[in-house]
Design an enzyme around this catalytic site. Structure first.
Site, PDB file in Angstrom:
ATOM      1  CG  ASN A 183      45.123  40.910  38.960  1.00 16.01           C
ATOM      2  OD1 ASN A 183      45.959  41.807  38.947  1.00 16.01           O
ATOM      3  ND2 ASN A 183      44.731  40.276  37.868  1.00 16.01           N
TER       4      ASN A 183
ATOM      5  CD  GLU B 125      42.808  42.515  36.743  1.00 16.11           C
ATOM      6  OE1 GLU B 125      41.801  42.046  37.305  1.00 16.11           O
ATOM      7  OE2 GLU B 125      43.260  42.082  35.678  1.00 16.11           O
TER       8      GLU B 125
ATOM      9  CD  GLU C 273      42.895  37.413  37.565  1.00 18.97           C
ATOM     10  OE1 GLU C 273      41.932  36.769  37.122  1.00 18.97           O
ATOM     11  OE2 GLU C 273      42.769  38.382  38.325  1.00 18.97           O
TER      12      GLU C 273
ATOM     13  NE  ARG D 114      47.865  43.936  34.248  1.00 18.51           N
ATOM     14  CZ  ARG D 114      46.812  43.136  34.464  1.00 18.51           C
ATOM     15  NH1 ARG D 114      45.659  43.621  34.876  1.00 18.51           N
ATOM     16  NH2 ARG D 114      46.927  41.845  34.295  1.00 18.51           N
TER      17      ARG D 114
ATOM     18  CG  HIS E 234      43.660  39.879  30.436  1.00 22.59           C
ATOM     19  ND1 HIS E 234      44.129  40.835  31.314  1.00 22.59           N
ATOM     20  CD2 HIS E 234      42.495  39.455  30.959  1.00 22.59           C
ATOM     21  CE1 HIS E 234      43.262  40.984  32.316  1.00 22.59           C
ATOM     22  NE2 HIS E 234      42.263  40.157  32.120  1.00 22.59           N
TER      23      HIS E 234
HETATM   24  C1  FCB Z   1      39.937  39.539  36.970  1.00 22.30           C
HETATM   25  C2  FCB Z   1      40.285  39.688  35.511  1.00 22.30           C
HETATM   26  C3  FCB Z   1      39.804  40.950  34.882  1.00 22.30           C
HETATM   27  C4  FCB Z   1      38.452  41.366  35.388  1.00 22.30           C
HETATM   28  C5  FCB Z   1      38.390  41.314  36.898  1.00 22.30           C
HETATM   29  C6  FCB Z   1      37.075  41.757  37.493  1.00 22.30           C
HETATM   30  O1  FCB Z   1      39.888  38.188  37.289  1.00 22.30           O
HETATM   31  O2  FCB Z   1      41.676  39.615  35.343  1.00 22.30           O
HETATM   32  O3  FCB Z   1      39.842  40.787  33.491  1.00 22.30           O
HETATM   33  O4  FCB Z   1      37.466  40.617  34.788  1.00 22.30           O
HETATM   34  O5  FCB Z   1      38.691  40.036  37.334  1.00 22.30           O
END
Ligand code: FCB
Length: 451
Positions: free
Chosen positions: A298, A352, A172, A83, A127
């Site tokens: 995430n 994530e 996010e 990813r 992102h």
């Molecule tokens: C998330 C982000 C990623 C990384 C992690 C720790 O919020 O998507 O880019 O910074 O946290």
């Protein structure tokens, strides 16, 4: 043995997808090379005091110049997928109009390199590194950016779409909206709740319109979005704390998931925002609720809610990562069960999950990050438990492949399963990387019947 690797592996079907994740701004570097335009993070990092170690993404992990080596690293883990995100200003420097051939060629090489190694490309379009040129015209607060994003999505599909396994529109949106436009701790550093809510709405509308446009042009990749979610719990069993937890859950998790799956914002969140609620045009909510092929979640920690206001450190009893985030793997299982209860989930990925730990390099030149391995094992187990209870879990991705630029925390917080020496840029797999490789291998291995 809660973290026994064979027990863990036995909880996942053979076709469960394993992967590692990164994002463009955090690893690529080459911030001003080969025609790349400026992003809002390039600009933000130059403001005094906003990045803990006053660093920036100019070099980062120098991934742009070390592509083949890094793809070999991903392949060495034996995972199914990678990813990564595309830097919009690298491929379309002004966020509209002319495309940058050298930037597109880089992602061509990335995608082809993954396919040659048997790895499925999972692309994220946003992102967070919006072209600064679009920010100068209002950024995500402006409805025009919605249409620029749809054009960008189509441009990527035309160039790479025949070879992509999955396309995520946004990573996010809560972080972009809230940290970027309410708290101001992330780019573009704006502080207004009203603006933040409008940004959130525009991100969601652009997501739905992009899905429709990509499908209309025959998208082959599966299409989805990635949401950050905590498991929200009341600090005590008082009715006051329960009420705050319910509201916090509506303002965070449900503010995004309700529109996506039910086509409406949570009523209690709209009431809380009052005049700061977003302006919604006719048809927007139907667009946002365009069906997803997959959902990415995430997860890092739980969120404790209290009527008393901000929590003190002693209110958070669990062990913490280097970010100060409580380690609470049960929260991941509970969150997934809650999502399954609340919505008709499509294939769901943990896109994530991981932890920052200090990670000193040992005398033997290796990083013995038992704390990270423990974090991953307990959270992966939680995913297995949710799967066993019927949640349609399709895959799990570690954040992150390698140590990288952790936004406002700079380079001091290390999330990688591969260590990066920022002096030499040398990559060294940590013990957690070797453990993850073993886990993936055991998930694939033939099993005894009944095992
Ligand atoms: C998330 C982000 C990623 C990384 C992690 C720790 O919020 O998507 O880019 O910074 O946290």
């Amino acid at each position: 043995m809660p973290n026994d690797i064979n027990d863990l592996a036995s909880r996942f079907p053979h076709d469960f997808a394993w992967g590692v994740a990164t994002s463009a701004f955090q690893i690529e570097g080459a911030a001003f090379e080969d025609g790349k335009g400026e992003s809002i993070w390039d600009r933000f990092c130059r403001e005094p005091g906003v990045i803990a170690d006053a660093s920036n993404g100019d070099v980062a992990c120098d991934h742009y110049h070390r592509l083949e080596q890094d793809l070999d690293l991903v392949a060495s883990l034996g995972v199914d997928l990678y990813r990564f995100s595309i830097s919009w200003p690298r491929v379309q420097p002004a966020g509209e109009g002319a495309w940058n051939e050298k930037g597109l060629a880089f992602y061509d090489r990335l995608v082809d390199g993954l396919l040659q190694r048997g790895l499925a490309p999972h692309v994220t379009l946003n992102h967070w590194d919006l072209p600064q040129a679009l920010q100068d015209r209002g950024g995500w607060a402006s409805r025009d950016t919605v249409h620029r994003f749809v054009d960008y999505a189509l441009g990527i599909q035309r160039r790479l779409g025949d070879r992509l396994a999955a396309i995520t529109t946004h990573n996010e949106p809560w972080v972009v909206a809230w940290l970027g436009h309410k708290e101001g701790s992330f780019a573009p550093g704006i502080r207004s709740r009203k603006v933040a809510n409008q940004v959130a709405h525009h991100l969601l509308v652009s997501h739905g319109l992009a899905l429709r446009a990509l499908r209309a042009e025959g998208a082959r990749a599966r299409l989805g979005i990635v949401l950050n979610m905590a498991h929200t719990m009341p600090l005590t069993d008082s009715p006051e704390d329960a009420a705050v937890a319910k509201l916090d859950d509506a303002l965070g998790r449900r503010w995004y998931a309700d529109p996506l799956f039910k086509g409406r914002y949570p009523a209690e969140a709209l009431a809380e925002f009052g005049d700061d609620a977003p302006q919604v045009q006719a048809g927007d909510m139907e667009v946002i609720a365009t069906p997803l092929d997959f959902l990415g979640i995430n997860y890092y920690s739980r969120h404790l809610s209290s009527a008393r206001g901000p929590l003190r450190p002693e209110d958070k009893p669990c062990p913490k990562t280097d970010m100060g985030w409580e380690i609470y793997p049960e929260g991941l299982r509970e969150l997934l069960l809650t999502m399954h209860r609340d919505y008709a989930l499509p294939a769901t990925y943990i896109t994530e999950n991981g932890g920052a730990f200090p990670d000193p390099v040992g005398a033997d030149g290796r990083v013995h990050d038992a704390d990270r391995t423990g974090y991953l094992a307990t959270h992966i187990r939680a995913v297995g438990e949710a799967l066993a209870q019927g949640v349609p879990m399709a895959g799990y991705m570690v954040w992150s492949l390698m140590d990288n630029f952790e936004w406002a925390s700079g380079y001091a917080k290390r999330f990688g399963i591969v260590h990066v020496d920022y002096g030499t840029l040398e990559r060294t797999p940590k013990d957690s990387a070797l453990w993850f490789r073993d886990l993936v291998a055991r998930c694939r291995a033939p099993r005894k019947t009944g095992a």
